[in-house]
Design a protein around this motif. Structure first.
Motif, PDB file in Angstrom:
ATOM      1  N   VAL A  69      42.711  46.739  51.508  1.00 30.79           N
ATOM      2  CA  VAL A  69      41.957  47.833  50.889  1.00 30.79           C
ATOM      3  C   VAL A  69      40.892  47.284  49.932  1.00 30.79           C
ATOM      4  O   VAL A  69      41.184  46.486  49.042  1.00 30.79           O
ATOM      5  N   SER A 114      37.773  52.369  50.284  1.00 34.99           N
ATOM      6  CA  SER A 114      38.336  53.566  49.665  1.00 34.99           C
ATOM      7  C   SER A 114      37.624  53.970  48.389  1.00 34.99           C
ATOM      8  O   SER A 114      37.208  53.126  47.591  1.00 34.99           O
ATOM      9  N   TYR A 115      37.521  55.266  48.233  1.00 31.75           N
ATOM     10  CA  TYR A 115      37.040  55.843  46.964  1.00 31.75           C
ATOM     11  C   TYR A 115      37.764  57.172  46.814  1.00 31.75           C
ATOM     12  O   TYR A 115      37.595  58.056  47.637  1.00 31.75           O
ATOM     13  N   ASN A 175      47.044  52.825  46.700  1.00 30.60           N
ATOM     14  CA  ASN A 175      46.473  51.777  47.555  1.00 30.60           C
ATOM     15  C   ASN A 175      47.042  50.407  47.208  1.00 30.60           C
ATOM     16  O   ASN A 175      47.322  49.596  48.096  1.00 30.60           O
ATOM     17  N   ASN A 202      43.557  51.732  42.503  1.00 28.89           N
ATOM     18  CA  ASN A 202      44.234  52.992  42.812  1.00 28.89           C
ATOM     19  C   ASN A 202      45.717  52.683  43.041  1.00 28.89           C
ATOM     20  O   ASN A 202      46.059  51.862  43.897  1.00 28.89           O
ATOM     21  N   HIS A 240      44.661  43.925  48.103  1.00 27.60           N
ATOM     22  CA  HIS A 240      43.854  44.984  47.501  1.00 27.60           C
ATOM     23  C   HIS A 240      42.810  44.327  46.622  1.00 27.60           C
ATOM     24  O   HIS A 240      43.123  43.460  45.823  1.00 27.60           O
ATOM     25  N   ASP A 258      38.525  48.752  47.157  1.00 27.96           N
ATOM     26  CA  ASP A 258      38.642  49.979  46.369  1.00 27.96           C
ATOM     27  C   ASP A 258      37.668  49.974  45.200  1.00 27.96           C
ATOM     28  O   ASP A 258      37.208  48.918  44.768  1.00 27.96           O
TER      29      ASP A 258
END
Ligand code: GLY
Length: 478
Positions: free
Chosen positions: A38, A14-15, A47, A44, A54, A40
């Motif tokens: 996730v 994710s971005y 998220n 975030n 994460h 990242d």
């Protein structure tokens, strides 16, 4: 009897709001019980909330992403990748070589976003009419500055000076420069060109007059499935002024055809992308194209649609519009992409509008509008309470997705890029716009700003009139 849902693990790379929206769409699945892993760019807040695990890999390097995935591969059924950097670096190749996890994104050789020169040459081979006039300058052949200047100036004469300078690789040097926007004389253009030439090949191509649209499709390796067309707002400020940004907002129409385009225009786009798809399929395992291989930025000119550039990933914020209109279960769609049997995707026939809020440091806002920034609120955490209530009250018709926002012990702080995106659906574009700005105005803190003319009737009317003029030129042959 309530059916027990099958449990699946999904890795999201994710971005920004794009990654958060993709994670959320998987999390919303009614067909599977999903567990999100996730990777990242930062913590975030959405998220972090959704994920069972994460992790932050600040530069999204593929070695660390694969290492994270390897240790959890028995729990992960597939991976979904949003940002271009790991896609271009070959995340899919490395992940599928070293783990059992199928990845939804093109392989390195199919990620044509990695080279603007290779893109132009591919289009020249498959559908030359979709290219503007262009010339590639290779540093190896342009060591003598005097001769290079002569060649560039000669090409500018042929183009009537209206030119765009594009470095081959994304973000190399100082990036894309446009005649009339970034430079007003040949010497300025040449200096920009030279600054980029030290990093690699540079394209100088004709600047086109037209209206832009974002074409997206999903590919299961065999089929291309078209997704709703969107209009992106690239410039920072109202009236399409200011520097280019990652995109300040975007809209799609309930009619599934953008207001300034015709059905035929959109069919032509699909025909162009199909020609490129067919060319790319030659000599490769077509499965390598799986994912979003064609997020194609078109410009509609008096000479038909031309490609500004092609990206090998979903657009940000455009994917927010698309996901928010989905009727089908996104996790199911992903499975079909992996299994190679995605033939259609169902969407609600609504309009959607996405709007970003950004910090004062973004897009040069602070320099242009210093008087609009209340300095005492710049370093405060965001207050997303009101918009969370709106999300509930509208039963998700308005949604908020944090982008460059970092969750810290005492709250969520905006970083230097686009901070938060709001997306809303409505019966019409005007309705969706009104809802989106209700959401935008409910976000407090961080002295954030947004572009207020996103999907505004006046802006849309201007696009319609502009296209009318261009079509008249086509008919008149001028
Ligand atoms: N919306 C522009 C981009 O995703 O590149």
């Amino acid at each position: 009897m309530v059916r027990e849902l099958e449990k699946i693990g999904v890795l999201i790379v994710s971005y920004g709001a794009r990654g958060a929206a993709m994670a959320d769409a998987i999390h919303q699945s009614l067909e599977y019980k999903t567990e999100l892993y996730v990777v990242d760019k930062q913590r975030n807040p959405l998220n972090v909330k959704l994920a069972v695990e994460h992790v932050v890999v600040e530069d999204l390097n593929i070695r660390d992403i694969v290492r994270f995935a390897t240790r959890r591969q028995h729990k992960i059924d597939f991976a979904l990748v949003g940002p271009e950097k790991p896609i271009i670096a070959g995340l899919r190749d490395a992940m599928e070589r070293e783990t059992t996890i199928p990845v939804i994104c093109p392989t390195k050789q199919c990620a044509i976003e990695g080279s603007k020169v290779a893109q132009r040459n591919l289009f020249a081979q498959s559908i030359p009419s979709a290219n503007p006039r262009y010339r590639v300058f290779d540093p190896a052949e342009n060591k003598n500055e005097v001769k290079t200047r002569q060649a560039v100036y000669a090409w500018l004469t042929e183009l009537g000076n209206g030119a765009v300078v594009k470095p081959d690789a994304p973000a190399a040097g100082k990036g894309v420069g446009v005649w009339g926007d970034h430079f007003s004389n040949r010497e300025e253009l040449f200096q920009h060109f030279l600054a980029n030439l030290q990093y690699g090949k540079v394209i100088i191509e004709a600047k086109l007059d037209g209206e832009e649209s974002s074409f997206h499709c999903l590919c299961d390796g065999k089929n291309l499935v078209r997704l709703p067309e969107t209009r992106d707002y690239k410039r920072a400020f109202e009236g399409d002024r200011g520097p280019n940004t990652g995109g300040m907002g975007s809209y799609s129409s309930e009619k599934m055809v953008l207001p300034f385009l015709t059905q035929k225009d959109q069919e032509e786009e699909l025909a162009i992308v199909n020609r490129i798809f067919n060319e790319m399929k030659k000599g490769i395992d077509v499965n390598e194209l799986r994912g979003f291989p064609f997020y194609t930025a078109f410009i509609h000119t008096s000479d038909g649609p031309k490609i500004l550039e092609n990206n090998s990933r979903p657009g940000d914020p455009e994917i927010l519009n698309i996901l928010h209109l989905l009727k089908d279960d996104f996790a199911n769609i992903c499975y079909k992409v992996i299994e190679g049997n995605l033939t259609r995707v169902a969407f609600h026939r609504n309009a959607s509008v996405a709007v970003y809020k950004a910090p004062p440091s973004y897009g040069g806002y602070r320099d242009v509008f210093p008087e609009k920034i209340a300095s005492e609120v710049v370093d405060t955490p965001l207050n997303l309470e009101k918009i969370a209530q709106l999300e509930k009250k509208t039963r998700g018709k308005i949604r908020v997705f944090p982008a460059a926002v970092e969750l810290r012990d005492d709250g969520s702080y905006p970083l230097s890029s686009r901070s938060v995106a709001v997306v809303a659906v409505g019966d019409t574009i005007a309705h969706a716009r009104e809802q989106a700005f209700l959401g935008i105005d409910a976000i407090e803190g961080g002295a954030l700003w947004s572009r207020r003319d996103i999907a505004h009737e006046t802006h849309i009317q201007r696009s319609i009139l502009h296209m009318d003029e261009l079509r008249q030129k086509t008919i008149g042959g001028t």
